[in-house]
Design a protein around this motif. Structure first.
Motif, mmCIF file in Angstrom:
data_model
loop_
_atom_site.group_PDB
_atom_site.id
_atom_site.type_symbol
_atom_site.label_atom_id
_atom_site.label_comp_id
_atom_site.label_asym_id
_atom_site.label_seq_id
_atom_site.Cartn_x
_atom_site.Cartn_y
_atom_site.Cartn_z
ATOM 1 N N ALA A 1 61.659 74.413 -14.842
ATOM 2 C CA ALA A 1 60.330 75.024 -14.878
ATOM 3 C C ALA A 1 59.815 75.103 -16.306
ATOM 4 O O ALA A 1 58.653 74.847 -16.587
ATOM 5 C CB ALA A 1 60.365 76.409 -14.249
ATOM 6 N N ALA A 2 60.717 75.481 -17.239
ATOM 7 C CA ALA A 2 60.311 75.565 -18.644
ATOM 8 C C ALA A 2 59.917 74.201 -19.178
ATOM 9 O O ALA A 2 58.935 74.062 -19.917
ATOM 10 C CB ALA A 2 61.448 76.154 -19.472
ATOM 11 N N ALA A 3 60.665 73.158 -18.805
ATOM 12 C CA ALA A 3 60.336 71.804 -19.257
ATOM 13 C C ALA A 3 59.003 71.364 -18.684
ATOM 14 O O ALA A 3 58.200 70.714 -19.369
ATOM 15 C CB ALA A 3 61.441 70.843 -18.835
ATOM 16 N N ARG A 4 58.745 71.725 -17.431
ATOM 17 C CA ARG A 4 57.475 71.337 -16.816
ATOM 18 C C ARG A 4 56.307 72.045 -17.496
ATOM 19 O O ARG A 4 55.272 71.459 -17.757
ATOM 20 C CB ARG A 4 57.496 71.678 -15.325
ATOM 21 C CG ARG A 4 56.252 71.182 -14.582
ATOM 22 C CD ARG A 4 56.419 71.265 -13.074
ATOM 23 N NE ARG A 4 56.610 72.627 -12.619
ATOM 24 C CZ ARG A 4 57.757 73.134 -12.197
ATOM 25 N NH1 ARG A 4 58.861 72.384 -12.209
ATOM 26 N NH2 ARG A 4 57.853 74.396 -11.784
ATOM 27 N N LEU A 5 56.510 73.354 -17.837
ATOM 28 C CA LEU A 5 55.468 74.099 -18.524
ATOM 29 C C LEU A 5 55.187 73.502 -19.889
ATOM 30 O O LEU A 5 54.036 73.342 -20.291
ATOM 31 C CB LEU A 5 55.905 75.566 -18.667
ATOM 32 C CG LEU A 5 54.934 76.494 -19.414
ATOM 33 C CD1 LEU A 5 53.607 76.565 -18.674
ATOM 34 C CD2 LEU A 5 55.532 77.881 -19.573
ATOM 35 N N ALA A 6 56.245 73.124 -20.627
ATOM 36 C CA ALA A 6 56.068 72.533 -21.954
ATOM 37 C C ALA A 6 55.324 71.217 -21.858
ATOM 38 O O ALA A 6 54.501 70.885 -22.704
ATOM 39 C CB ALA A 6 57.426 72.337 -22.618
ATOM 40 N N ALA A 7 55.602 70.449 -20.807
ATOM 41 C CA ALA A 7 54.933 69.163 -20.644
ATOM 42 C C ALA A 7 53.456 69.337 -20.340
ATOM 43 O O ALA A 7 52.638 68.494 -20.691
ATOM 44 C CB ALA A 7 55.606 68.375 -19.533
ATOM 45 N N GLU A 8 53.120 70.455 -19.693
ATOM 46 C CA GLU A 8 51.730 70.679 -19.313
ATOM 47 C C GLU A 8 50.915 71.314 -20.430
ATOM 48 O O GLU A 8 49.710 71.411 -20.335
ATOM 49 C CB GLU A 8 51.675 71.573 -18.065
ATOM 50 C CG GLU A 8 52.217 70.899 -16.808
ATOM 51 C CD GLU A 8 52.275 71.848 -15.631
ATOM 52 O OE1 GLU A 8 52.033 73.055 -15.834
ATOM 53 O OE2 GLU A 8 52.574 71.385 -14.524
ATOM 54 N N GLN A 9 51.592 71.764 -21.485
ATOM 55 C CA GLN A 9 50.880 72.393 -22.588
ATOM 56 C C GLN A 9 50.740 71.423 -23.761
ATOM 57 O O GLN A 9 51.654 70.679 -24.088
ATOM 58 C CB GLN A 9 51.608 73.646 -23.052
ATOM 59 C CG GLN A 9 50.839 74.409 -24.122
ATOM 60 C CD GLN A 9 51.613 75.582 -24.662
ATOM 61 O OE1 GLN A 9 52.584 75.413 -25.396
ATOM 62 N NE2 GLN A 9 51.187 76.780 -24.308
ATOM 63 N N GLU A 10 49.562 71.435 -24.382
ATOM 64 C CA GLU A 10 49.299 70.603 -25.554
ATOM 65 C C GLU A 10 48.755 71.498 -26.660
ATOM 66 O O GLU A 10 47.981 72.422 -26.403
ATOM 67 C CB GLU A 10 48.269 69.522 -25.234
ATOM 68 C CG GLU A 10 48.630 68.606 -24.081
ATOM 69 C CD GLU A 10 47.465 67.693 -23.710
ATOM 70 O OE1 GLU A 10 46.683 67.346 -24.599
ATOM 71 O OE2 GLU A 10 47.341 67.359 -22.522
ATOM 72 N N VAL A 11 49.145 71.204 -27.879
ATOM 73 C CA VAL A 11 48.579 71.902 -29.035
ATOM 74 C C VAL A 11 48.096 70.839 -30.024
ATOM 75 O O VAL A 11 48.748 69.817 -30.218
ATOM 76 C CB VAL A 11 49.613 72.836 -29.705
ATOM 77 C CG1 VAL A 11 49.939 74.005 -28.798
ATOM 78 C CG2 VAL A 11 50.879 72.089 -30.076
ATOM 79 N N GLU A 12 46.946 71.091 -30.628
ATOM 80 C CA GLU A 12 46.359 70.105 -31.533
ATOM 81 C C GLU A 12 45.830 70.790 -32.784
ATOM 82 O O GLU A 12 45.112 71.793 -32.701
ATOM 83 C CB GLU A 12 45.216 69.360 -30.836
ATOM 84 C CG GLU A 12 45.653 68.525 -29.639
ATOM 85 C CD GLU A 12 44.484 67.763 -29.032
ATOM 86 O OE1 GLU A 12 44.091 66.734 -29.608
ATOM 87 O OE2 GLU A 12 43.961 68.209 -27.996
ATOM 88 N N ASN A 13 46.190 70.241 -33.924
ATOM 89 C CA ASN A 13 45.621 70.650 -35.202
ATOM 90 C C ASN A 13 44.515 69.657 -35.538
ATOM 91 O O ASN A 13 44.778 68.512 -35.891
ATOM 92 C CB ASN A 13 46.706 70.650 -36.285
ATOM 93 C CG ASN A 13 46.196 71.190 -37.616
ATOM 94 O OD1 ASN A 13 45.003 71.157 -37.900
ATOM 95 N ND2 ASN A 13 47.112 71.676 -38.438
ATOM 96 N N LEU A 14 43.275 70.102 -35.401
ATOM 97 C CA LEU A 14 42.117 69.232 -35.624
ATOM 98 C C LEU A 14 41.431 69.527 -36.952
ATOM 99 O O LEU A 14 40.246 69.247 -37.130
ATOM 100 C CB LEU A 14 41.104 69.405 -34.473
ATOM 101 C CG LEU A 14 41.646 69.146 -33.066
ATOM 102 C CD1 LEU A 14 40.553 69.396 -32.033
ATOM 103 C CD2 LEU A 14 42.163 67.721 -32.947
ATOM 104 N N SER A 15 42.184 70.085 -37.905
ATOM 105 C CA SER A 15 41.591 70.500 -39.170
ATOM 106 C C SER A 15 40.936 69.344 -39.917
ATOM 107 O O SER A 15 39.986 69.540 -40.672
ATOM 108 C CB SER A 15 42.657 71.158 -40.050
ATOM 109 O OG SER A 15 43.234 72.257 -39.381
#
Length: 259
Positions: A1-15
């Motif tokens: 479940a944790a791996a699936r959650l991590a796969a569904e989350q994205e973080v982006e630094n658009l600075s």
């Protein structure tokens, strides 16, 4: 479940998309939908001890630490709680922002709002870019105490161009660390569309500055309108006065009946 959650989350630094080199842009997405966006310029003013020239006394120096554009980021979105974590210079500096959405009853009925509820800043005085010859170098944590900042109605984004100062108390002998924020646009909840902020809620300082900018224009327009009305009334008064005055005949023969 944790791996699936991590796969569904994205973080982006658009600075890199910002024309201002001091301003950073961060986005957290979950299930392919933006759930947190933050744009701001940040700098920390951190006091630290160094030896005086006699190597007996301690004196206090000041480190000015900007948030690096290359910061690594993590994020977490929730219904009522969200977080943003940024770290830079090989984990020497870490900034954590915690957001909370809550409601309260008013005379108009129940109202919801969100706020910045906690700040935690970890710094390492053994890092030599900003700290020079610190006494007893090591890691310290500066945190906020009962913070309620950036208070914004639920469903809106927070915007403030003016600089704001937030004080944090450090584990380094209870020193006061200052966080300087400016050019802020932030929304940790209820984003309406991907990469799109909701309607902005301006901070009181920006509202006051906007009023100070527009007030002279409004007063000038009112003054101009008063002058036009005054001149119009005066012109009408002159016409009425001229009409009501007795007309003196220019032909002297018309005076023969007088006397």
């Amino acid at each position: 479940a944790a791996a699936r959650l991590a796969a569904e989350q994205e973080v982006e630094n658009l600075s890199g998309l910002s024309p201002n080199p001091e301003k950073d842009i961060f986005v957290v997405r979950e299930n392919r939908t933006t759930c947190l966006m933050a744009e701001f310029a940040a700098k920390f003013i951190v006091p630290y001890d160094v030896w005086a020239s006699n190597y007996v006394d301690l004196i206090t120096e000041q480190a000015d630490i900007p948030l690096s554009r290359g910061a690594e980021m993590k994020g977490k979105c929730g219904t009522n709680e969200s977080e943003l974590e940024l770290s830079w210079l090989e984990q020497a500096y870490t900034l954590k922002l915690f957001f909370l959405k809550e409601g309260h009853n008013t005379s108009r009925g129940p109202e919801a709002f969100w706020r910045l509820s906690r700040i935690q800043f970890t710094y390492d005085t053994s890092e030599r870019t900003y700290f020079k010859d610190a006494v007893s170098p090591g890691k310290h944590t500066a945190s906020s105490h009962r913070l309620s900042a950036l208070v914004t109605p639920a469903g809106k984004s927070y915007e403030c161009q003016a600089q704001q100062t937030i004080s944090l108390i450090s584990s380094d002998h209870q020193k006061s660390v200052q966080l300087l924020l400016s050019e802020v646009r932030l929304q940790p909840f209820d984003i309406p569309a991907d990469f799109v902020f909701s309607e902005e809620h301006k901070c009181p300082v920006d509202q006051r500055e906007q009023l100070e900018e527009t007030l002279p224009l409004i007063l000038g327009l009112i003054l101009g309108l008063v002058i036009v009305i005054t001149l119009g009334i005066y012109h009408i008064h002159l016409k009425l006065t001229a009409t009501s005055q007795v007309q003196i005949p220019r032909d002297r023969s018309q005076y023969k009946h007088m006397g």
